[in-house]
Scaffold this motif. Structure first.
Motif, mmCIF file in Angstrom:
data_model
loop_
_atom_site.group_PDB
_atom_site.id
_atom_site.type_symbol
_atom_site.label_atom_id
_atom_site.label_comp_id
_atom_site.label_asym_id
_atom_site.label_seq_id
_atom_site.Cartn_x
_atom_site.Cartn_y
_atom_site.Cartn_z
ATOM 1 N N VAL A 60 1.766 1.438 -1.818
ATOM 2 C CA VAL A 60 1.990 0.934 -0.458
ATOM 3 C C VAL A 60 1.256 -0.383 -0.251
ATOM 4 C CG1 VAL A 60 1.602 1.421 1.981
ATOM 5 C CG2 VAL A 60 2.393 3.234 0.465
ATOM 6 N N VAL A 61 0.016 -0.451 -0.692
ATOM 7 C CA VAL A 61 -0.792 -1.669 -0.546
ATOM 8 C C VAL A 61 -0.197 -2.796 -1.380
ATOM 9 C CG1 VAL A 61 -3.057 -2.686 -0.989
ATOM 10 C CG2 VAL A 61 -2.890 -0.399 -0.018
ATOM 11 N N ARG A 62 0.159 -2.505 -2.630
ATOM 12 C CA ARG A 62 0.721 -3.533 -3.513
ATOM 13 C C ARG A 62 2.028 -4.090 -2.954
ATOM 14 N NH1 ARG A 62 -0.349 0.381 -7.511
ATOM 15 N NH2 ARG A 62 1.881 0.590 -7.956
ATOM 16 N N ASN A 63 2.893 -3.211 -2.485
ATOM 17 C CA ASN A 63 4.178 -3.673 -1.953
ATOM 18 C C ASN A 63 4.003 -4.484 -0.678
ATOM 19 O OD1 ASN A 63 5.758 -2.620 -3.992
ATOM 20 N ND2 ASN A 63 5.906 -0.622 -3.002
ATOM 21 N N ARG A 64 3.055 -4.109 0.162
ATOM 22 C CA ARG A 64 2.810 -4.867 1.391
ATOM 23 C C ARG A 64 2.304 -6.265 1.061
ATOM 24 N NH1 ARG A 64 2.455 -5.440 6.541
ATOM 25 N NH2 ARG A 64 0.632 -6.292 7.578
ATOM 26 N N VAL A 65 1.374 -6.370 0.120
ATOM 27 C CA VAL A 65 0.852 -7.684 -0.263
ATOM 28 C C VAL A 65 1.970 -8.537 -0.860
ATOM 29 C CG1 VAL A 65 -0.734 -8.861 -1.829
ATOM 30 C CG2 VAL A 65 -1.531 -6.908 -0.517
ATOM 31 N N ARG A 67 5.196 -8.346 -0.162
ATOM 32 C CA ARG A 67 6.057 -8.766 0.950
ATOM 33 C C ARG A 67 5.435 -9.924 1.729
ATOM 34 N NH1 ARG A 67 6.729 -3.197 1.760
ATOM 35 N NH2 ARG A 67 5.267 -3.279 3.491
ATOM 36 N N LEU A 68 4.118 -9.828 1.969
ATOM 37 C CA LEU A 68 3.435 -10.896 2.707
ATOM 38 C C LEU A 68 3.432 -12.204 1.905
ATOM 39 C CD1 LEU A 68 0.431 -8.892 4.187
ATOM 40 C CD2 LEU A 68 2.381 -9.821 5.441
ATOM 41 N N LEU A 69 3.235 -12.114 0.607
ATOM 42 C CA LEU A 69 3.249 -13.320 -0.226
ATOM 43 C C LEU A 69 4.642 -13.953 -0.275
ATOM 44 C CD1 LEU A 69 0.957 -12.240 -3.170
ATOM 45 C CD2 LEU A 69 0.603 -14.201 -1.673
ATOM 46 N N ARG A 70 5.665 -13.138 -0.416
ATOM 47 C CA ARG A 70 7.033 -13.666 -0.419
ATOM 48 C C ARG A 70 7.355 -14.356 0.902
ATOM 49 N NH1 ARG A 70 8.558 -9.045 -3.382
ATOM 50 N NH2 ARG A 70 9.007 -7.941 -1.455
ATOM 51 N N GLU A 71 6.960 -13.732 2.002
ATOM 52 C CA GLU A 71 7.231 -14.309 3.313
ATOM 53 C C GLU A 71 6.444 -15.607 3.506
ATOM 54 O OE1 GLU A 71 9.026 -14.468 7.174
ATOM 55 O OE2 GLU A 71 9.534 -13.621 5.234
ATOM 56 N N VAL A 88 1.791 -16.136 -8.529
ATOM 57 C CA VAL A 88 0.684 -15.754 -7.660
ATOM 58 C C VAL A 88 0.231 -14.359 -8.052
ATOM 59 C CG1 VAL A 88 -0.045 -15.365 -5.284
ATOM 60 C CG2 VAL A 88 1.643 -17.109 -5.784
ATOM 61 N N SER A 89 -1.085 -14.189 -8.149
ATOM 62 C CA SER A 89 -1.649 -12.878 -8.439
ATOM 63 C C SER A 89 -2.732 -12.573 -7.410
ATOM 64 C CB SER A 89 -2.248 -12.863 -9.845
ATOM 65 O OG SER A 89 -2.796 -11.594 -10.122
ATOM 66 N N PRO A 90 -2.451 -11.658 -6.481
ATOM 67 C CA PRO A 90 -3.474 -11.287 -5.500
ATOM 68 C C PRO A 90 -4.580 -10.488 -6.175
ATOM 69 C CG PRO A 90 -1.499 -9.989 -5.177
ATOM 70 C CD PRO A 90 -1.189 -10.973 -6.245
ATOM 71 N N ARG A 91 -5.819 -10.737 -5.790
ATOM 72 C CA ARG A 91 -6.965 -10.071 -6.406
ATOM 73 C C ARG A 91 -7.708 -9.156 -5.447
ATOM 74 N NH1 ARG A 91 -6.612 -10.815 -11.922
ATOM 75 N NH2 ARG A 91 -5.679 -12.840 -12.232
ATOM 76 N N SER A 92 -7.553 -9.387 -4.141
ATOM 77 C CA SER A 92 -8.299 -8.601 -3.168
ATOM 78 C C SER A 92 -7.410 -8.288 -1.971
ATOM 79 C CB SER A 92 -9.529 -9.392 -2.712
ATOM 80 O OG SER A 92 -10.123 -8.775 -1.609
ATOM 81 N N SER A 93 -7.171 -7.009 -1.728
ATOM 82 C CA SER A 93 -6.313 -6.639 -0.598
ATOM 83 C C SER A 93 -7.063 -6.724 0.731
ATOM 84 C CB SER A 93 -5.749 -5.233 -0.793
ATOM 85 O OG SER A 93 -6.790 -4.291 -0.855
ATOM 86 N N GLU A 94 -8.399 -6.776 0.696
ATOM 87 C CA GLU A 94 -9.170 -6.856 1.944
ATOM 88 C C GLU A 94 -8.988 -8.202 2.626
ATOM 89 O OE1 GLU A 94 -11.071 -5.898 -0.977
ATOM 90 O OE2 GLU A 94 -10.572 -3.811 -0.540
ATOM 91 N N THR A 95 -8.842 -9.285 1.848
ATOM 92 C CA THR A 95 -8.686 -10.608 2.452
ATOM 93 C C THR A 95 -7.228 -10.919 2.784
ATOM 94 O OG1 THR A 95 -8.521 -11.621 0.269
ATOM 95 C CG2 THR A 95 -10.705 -11.548 1.279
#
Length: 122
Positions: A60-65, A67-71, A88-95
């Motif tokens: 759920v967290v990975r898919n949300r990040v 979606r946000l990056l694509r948008e 792009v490779s997200p490293r921290s879901s908190e930020t």
């Protein structure tokens, strides 16, 4: 289509990902890393690919990040120079909790990498 990221704007081949990650330039920033290189096709569009590790969180967290990056890319792709392949490779879901934070981090990294169009180029 008003929303979404059409296929011509996506990286999807494994060899493209390997090529870009091994031969491209890299920038690290707030919660993410980007790799970029000029596209090999003349007159090509800017394309986006994502690499998201399971270390980021559950599905759920990975898919949300993602979606946000694509948008974020979709809303700001006119500000990025044409003919660039980005990963792009997200490293921290908190930020990367909401669209505003993701856009801010993504555009800051693109600016640091020198990928943004100059205001005089319009």
């Amino acid at each position: 289509m008003l929303y979404g990221l059409p296929k011509p704007f996506r990286l999807h081949l494994k060899r493209d990902f390997k090529d870009i990650i091994s031969n491209a330039r890299r920038a690290r920033g707030e919660g993410m890393v980007i790799w970029w290189r000029p596209s090999l096709c003349p007159g090509a569009r800017t394309r986006l690919g994502m690499v998201v590790s399971r270390k980021l969180g559950g599905a759920v967290v990975r898919n949300r990040v993602k979606r946000l990056l694509r948008e974020s890319f979709r809303l700001n792709r006119e500000k990025i120079q044409p003919g660039v392949d980005l990963i792009v490779s997200p490293r921290s879901s908190e930020t990367l909790t909401d669209l505003l934070n993701v856009q801010r981090a993504f555009m800051a990294l693109c600016g640091r990498a020198g990928l943004l169009k100059n205001s005089s180029d319009k």
